[in-house]
Design an enzyme around this catalytic site. Structure first.
Site, PDB file in Angstrom:
ATOM      1  N   CYS A 340       0.859  -1.576  -0.007  1.00  8.88           N
ATOM      2  CA  CYS A 340       0.359   0.586  -0.012  1.00  8.88           C
ATOM      3  C   CYS A 340       0.707   1.145   0.197  1.00  8.88           C
ATOM      4  CB  CYS A 340      -1.281  -0.049   1.258  1.00  8.88           C
ATOM      5  SG  CYS A 340      -2.390   1.086   0.619  1.00  8.88           S
ATOM      6  N   HIS A 427      -3.986  -4.854   1.306  1.00 11.56           N
ATOM      7  CA  HIS A 427      -3.309  -5.608   2.519  1.00 11.56           C
ATOM      8  C   HIS A 427      -3.904  -7.258   3.087  1.00 11.56           C
ATOM      9  CE1 HIS A 427      -2.124  -1.592   3.977  1.00 11.56           C
ATOM     10  NE2 HIS A 427      -3.419  -1.130   3.443  1.00 11.56           N
TER      11      HIS A 427
END
Length: 531
Positions: A340, A427
């Site tokens: 991310c 994630h």
């Protein structure tokens, strides 16, 4: 004067990290075992570790885990207000799972009336649908400078006449003083909500504590509900603690090639660092959280985790010489993973007019992508695959990564891979056992390590469930749950989803609870990186 039975109970602490989240998790499972329809609740959570619910709403990671313990579907009502620190003086507000704005430091004590009403409404929603709401406080109720406008500790307890139980951490010392000091600092009306206390993380012979327990009860009138032991193998999805107990490994000895050394860069505004917990649980993998460029240069694998402020943390990487160490690794074909915000740091270009306002900025240039930040926040639970291995994940971000024309990089999940530099916005990918082990095997080969996965190692989801069970077993054995329930209206109304397995000495799931499956979400929003 007898107290009125309540629809919930509030677990507060003498300080942050006293063990409130663990105790609530254990209580959720222990009471669900008794057939009580339980829901966790935290009116306001301040954390950069979050999760995505099935409906696309974002809540604190701890409440998502507590819902799993309770056998409940995680919803935004369980954590109606989530504050995500973006700087020392500003937090981004997530209200009922969606972006709401910012809260400045000067507004913290006085500017939260609308948030309080939303939190109270969420509590009422849960109380109407469940037998018992187990609430987690924040910080300490004795933070008297913040009492005005409080809606997560005493304000919540007073509003719904909840019995409050104080948890004290004996491991850090001074537990009797901290418990008594909490009691003494409150005014009479607030003190009337206090009903009992729990001592947490005790090691040794409890008889040594007994005189102190008796004196504390005599001086305060509070009921001692029990003493929980130190549980070394219970870490349960950290909210902000960066060095989870399971990660504290010694550096690999020279020539010890059957282990894999992983360096996780501790960014100043790190978010969803819990992504690497699955690495730390893998046998033979040593995970170290670091800000030392020498450790970064020497490790077999370096992970750049999520960040709440991508451009600011990019500057920090360069100032600390960690950027140079990461770029040196990449030039030598040595493994680097960005997740991310960490993936965004690896980009050639970052266009950020949202968080930093800096506009176009050069990234580390290790992946052929361009990142643009926008007001829209991406929240989802995507699925994909890598080399035939299924991957379930979650995503929370404002930055969108697009490939630059003419790239010869290989696609990796939703992101890209160039030589041994890997990046993804997703994630939770490392919690997928087959994917994690196959990917680590490739990383080990590239780094010259002889590490290989152990086929008998437990699945990561099984480890998490075992830790919930361990905490619940301790709660049942050491706390007076009958006394606690006597202060509430809770009565068993649903089938028992768990049964004890005497041969194993613990409890196992009979029917998978609603909240116990699916991807996990751990990132934040805000311009810099994870949403």
């Amino acid at each position: 004067m007898p107290h009125q039975a309540a629809s919930g109970v509030l677990i507060a602490g003498t300080s942050s990290d006293a063990g409130k989240s663990l105790v609530v998790t254990g209580l959720c499972r222990a009471l669900a075992r008794r057939g009580i329809n339980v829901a966790p609740f935290k009116a306001q959570n301040m954390s950069n570790n979050s999760m995505v619910c099935a409906d696309g709403s974002e809540i604190g990671r701890a409440q998502h885990l507590q819902a799993q313990a309770a056998g409940a579907e995680p919803t935004s009502a369980m954590n109606p207000v989530l504050l995500k620190p973006g700087s020392d003086r500003r937090s981004f507000v997530v209200l009922r799972g969606k972006p709401y704005g910012t809260l400045e430091a000067g507004q913290y004590a006085t500017g939260r009336a609308a948030l309080a009403e939303a939190a109270f409404a969420a509590y009422q929603e849960l109380a109407a649908a469940h037998d018992l709401v187990i609430c987690e406080g924040a910080g300490s109720p004795a933070e008297i400078n913040l009492r005005t406008g409080d809606y997560v500790n005493l304000g919540l307890a007073r509003r719904f006449k909840l019995p409050m139980i104080i948890v004290g951490d004996i491991d850090r010392g001074g537990v009797f003083a901290s418990l008594y000091g909490t009691y003494a600092l409150l005014d009479d009306a607030d003190r009337a909500t206090l009903r009992g206390y729990v001592i947490n993380k005790f090691r040794g012979d409890q008889s040594i504590l007994q005189p102190g327990l008796e004196m504390l009860t005599e001086r305060t009138g509070l009921v001692g509900l029990g003493v929980l032991p130190w549980l070394p193998n219970v870490w349960l999805d950290a909210e902000d603690t960066l060095e989870v107990g399971a990660w504290r490994s010694s550096p690999r000895a020279s020539g010890d090639r059957d282990r894999l050394r992983v360096a996780v860069v501790r960014l100043p505004r790190v978010s969803n660092i819990t992504d690497v917990e699955a690495l730390a649980a893998e046998p033979g993998v040593d995970v170290l959280v670091t800000t030392d460029p020498r450790v970064v240069a020497d490790a077999d694998l370096v992970v750049l985790p999520g960040t709440r402020t991508t451009v600011s943390d990019l500057t920090w990487l360069r100032e600390t010489e960690i950027a140079e160490a990461v770029m040196g690794r990449a030039s030598q074909g040595r493994p680097v993973l960005g997740i991310c915000g960490g993936y965004q740091l690896l980009a050639r270009e970052i266009d950020d007019k949202l968080e930093s306002g800096d506009g176009a900025t050069s990234g580390l240039g290790l992946l052929p992508i361009h990142v643009t930040f926008s007001d829209d926040k991406v929240l989802g639970r995507p699925v994909g695959s890598w080399r035939g291995h299924p991957v379930a994940a979650y995503e929370i971000h404002h930055g969108v990564a697009e490939p630059i024309d003419g790239t010869d990089a290989e696609q990796f999940l939703d992101g890209w891979r160039s030589r041994q530099t890997w990046g993804t916005m997703w994630h939770g990918t490392l919690e997928n056992d087959d994917f994690r082990r196959a990917w680590l095997t490739e990383v080990a080969a590239a780094s010259g390590s002889d590490w290989r996965p152990r086929q008998d190692a437990p699945a990561f989801a099984e480890r998490r469930e075992t830790m919930i069970t361990t905490m619940a077993d301790a709660v049942e054995e050491h706390l007076d749950l009958d006394r606690l329930l006597s202060w509430t209206t809770a009565r068993p109304t649903k089938p028992n989803f768990w049964r004890k397995t005497p041969a194993a000495g613990g409890f196992r799931t009979k029917t998978p609870p609603k909240g116990g499956t699916g991807a996990r979400s751990e990132d934040q929003a805000g311009s810099g990186g994870d949403a």
